[in-house]
Design a protein around this motif. Structure first.
Motif, PDB file in Angstrom:
ATOM      1  N   TYR A  55      42.284  60.660  20.821  1.00 49.57           N
ATOM      2  CA  TYR A  55      41.565  61.833  20.237  1.00 49.57           C
ATOM      3  C   TYR A  55      40.827  62.502  21.396  1.00 49.57           C
ATOM      4  O   TYR A  55      40.440  61.787  22.354  1.00 49.57           O
ATOM      5  N   PHE A  57      37.422  64.009  23.068  1.00 51.84           N
ATOM      6  CA  PHE A  57      36.376  63.067  23.202  1.00 51.84           C
ATOM      7  C   PHE A  57      35.371  64.111  23.877  1.00 51.84           C
ATOM      8  O   PHE A  57      35.582  64.492  25.126  1.00 51.84           O
ATOM      9  N   GLN A  62      34.105  62.175  18.980  1.00 49.60           N
ATOM     10  CA  GLN A  62      35.488  62.145  18.572  1.00 49.60           C
ATOM     11  C   GLN A  62      36.060  63.297  17.849  1.00 49.60           C
ATOM     12  O   GLN A  62      35.460  63.741  16.785  1.00 49.60           O
ATOM     13  N   ILE A  91      39.539  59.780  24.063  1.00 48.68           N
ATOM     14  CA  ILE A  91      39.160  58.464  23.795  1.00 48.68           C
ATOM     15  C   ILE A  91      40.404  57.600  23.194  1.00 48.68           C
ATOM     16  O   ILE A  91      41.247  58.389  22.419  1.00 48.68           O
ATOM     17  N   VAL A  93      42.072  54.885  20.821  1.00 45.82           N
ATOM     18  CA  VAL A  93      41.704  53.854  19.908  1.00 45.82           C
ATOM     19  C   VAL A  93      42.755  53.004  19.347  1.00 45.82           C
ATOM     20  O   VAL A  93      43.661  53.483  19.120  1.00 45.82           O
ATOM     21  N   THR A 103      38.334  50.529  21.768  1.00 42.56           N
ATOM     22  CA  THR A 103      38.374  51.827  22.156  1.00 42.56           C
ATOM     23  C   THR A 103      38.141  51.874  23.710  1.00 42.56           C
ATOM     24  O   THR A 103      37.576  50.977  24.370  1.00 42.56           O
ATOM     25  N   LYS A 105      37.478  55.192  26.675  1.00 40.25           N
ATOM     26  CA  LYS A 105      37.317  56.547  26.966  1.00 40.25           C
ATOM     27  C   LYS A 105      38.098  57.002  28.265  1.00 40.25           C
ATOM     28  O   LYS A 105      38.356  56.065  28.991  1.00 40.25           O
TER      29      LYS A 105
END
Length: 109
Positions: A55, A57, A62, A91, A93, A103, A105
């Motif tokens: 996603y 970020f 998010q 990010i 997940v 998760t 980053k």
């Protein structure tokens, strides 16, 4: 002798439970990426079949789904996700059994 075997078996069962508690995870080595359209996640370990979703970020929030890939139970080596060139960081997940289990980053250079 029976007590010794029982205690050894109990210790073994307890250690297996502890080891499996953190069995699903993303590689901590994926934090920095080049923004070339492919995110290299390295080895992803999952207790059961799952999915890695990337996603956008930005400022701790998010955003939109950029891409995803399925993973199998066990160690999945050289996991990569193709995405459009991001304008923000991302990010990763890891979901197993519809639950977020880890998760990570990702910062793009």
């Amino acid at each position: 002798m029976f007590k010794t075997v029982s205690l050894s078996l109990a210790a073994l069962v307890a250690s297996v439970g502890i080891a499996s508690a953190d069995a699903s995870h993303l590689s901590p080595l994926v934090k920095n990426q080049t923004a070339n359209g492919q995110v290299e996640l390295g080895t992803v370990v999952a207790e059961a079949d799952g999915v890695v979703e990337l996603y956008s970020f930005h400022k701790g929030t998010q955003g939109a789904l950029l891409g995803s890939t399925k993973v199998k139970a066990g160690a999945n080596q050289q996991v990569n996700v193709n995405i459009a060139r991001p304008s923000t960081n991302a990010i990763a997940v890891l979901r197993v059994n519809d639950e977020v289990v880890d998760t990570q980053k990702i910062e793009f250079n």
